[in-house]
Design an enzyme around this catalytic site. Structure first.
Site, mmCIF file in Angstrom:
data_model
loop_
_atom_site.group_PDB
_atom_site.id
_atom_site.type_symbol
_atom_site.label_atom_id
_atom_site.label_comp_id
_atom_site.label_asym_id
_atom_site.label_seq_id
_atom_site.Cartn_x
_atom_site.Cartn_y
_atom_site.Cartn_z
ATOM 1 N N TYR A 195 0.828 -1.207 0.000
ATOM 2 C CA TYR A 195 0.000 0.000 0.000
ATOM 3 C C TYR A 195 0.865 1.261 0.000
ATOM 4 C CZ TYR A 195 -3.970 2.956 1.472
ATOM 5 O OH TYR A 195 -4.954 3.913 1.572
ATOM 6 N N LYS A 254 0.891 4.073 -2.937
ATOM 7 C CA LYS A 254 0.510 5.451 -2.642
ATOM 8 C C LYS A 254 1.646 6.427 -2.924
ATOM 9 C CE LYS A 254 -3.780 4.909 -1.406
ATOM 10 N NZ LYS A 254 -4.844 5.353 -2.332
#
Length: 257
Positions: A158, A162
């Site tokens: 993640y 991001k």
């Protein structure tokens, strides 16, 4: 000198991951701002509540089912939006998933799914929509990053995705600026959504206690809510934000980044 853009028809916005949480709040806010909104999510039926809320308030909305990481589905979705609502000139790449785990426990599938939705999905959606923006000479792209881009234990996938979205955003700003298109990223901190509630459950924490603990570490002394992000999106896609591009705005209740 003012920006030019289509004035003879209602502008159209696409919000991915619009069935719930930040996406739903953003879709409804953009509808309040006067946009016709395409609410895109993996399952079209899941968009019904958001679409109904917009229509009940007098707005125009369309629910569209698509896997944003599938090129054919993305192309079909964007073509449907252009046909039924009009050419999309605002894109909010909000769709996201988490597959958290420590690095040594993280599977190939955990990694690939997060990249598929966040990075590939944002790439495919933006590539499909930018032609409409370029043709109109006006457009806004907002990508949802996260404070996790700065690194977060148990989120190698993640955090990487991001952080990648921030580089993607800055490159879009460089390539599309001459066509009247801006691209910016929002990096939320702790936002109270179904996704963060699921995180609390996964680690065995009581939700109210978890929120209170997280809020205590935030300078403004509260957790964020989806409306905080929706408000920031509203500003970045506005006419007045036309000289802001390639930026990452940390919406986290305090300084980050």
């Amino acid at each position: 000198m003012t920006e030019s853009g289509p004035t003879d028809q209602q502008r159209v916005a696409i919000v991915t991951g619009g069935a719930r949480g930040i996406g739903a709040a953003t879709a409804q806010r953009l509808a309040e701002d006067g946009f016709a909104v395409a609410v895109v999510d993996l399952d079209e039926s899941s968009t019904a509540a958001t679409v109904q809320a917009i229509e009940a308030a007098g707005g125009r909305a369309l629910g569209v089912g698509a896997d944003v990481g599938d090129a054919d589905q993305v192309q079909a979705a964007v073509e449907r939006v252009a046909t039924e609502l009009g050419p999309p000139l605002v894109l909010v790449n909000n769709a996201g998933v988490t597959r958290d785990n420590l690095l040594f426990k993280m599977t190939d599938a955990d990694w690939d799914m997060v990249m598929h939705v966040h990075l590939r999905g944002s790439f495919l959606m933006t590539r499909a929509v930018q032609q409409h923006m370029v043709k109109a000479g006006w457009g806004r792209v907002v990508n949802l990053s996260s404070t996790s881009a700065l690194g977060n234990r148990g989120q190698a996938n993640y955090a990487t995705a991001k952080a990648g979205l921030q580089g993607f955003t800055k490159t879009l700003a460089l390539e599309l600026g001459k066509f009247g298109v801006t691209a910016n990223a929002i990096a939320p901190g702790f936002i109270q959504t179904e996704m963060t509630k699921a995180t609390a459950e996964r680690i065995g924490r009581n939700w109210e206690e978890y929120v209170a603990e997280r809020a205590a570490a935030i300078p403004v002394q509260r957790g964020g809510v989806p409306a905080d992000i929706a408000h920031t999106v509203s500003f970045l896609v506005s006419e007045g934000a036309g000289f802001i591009s390639g930026q990452v705005v940390y919406v986290a209740g305090g300084p980050r980044g």
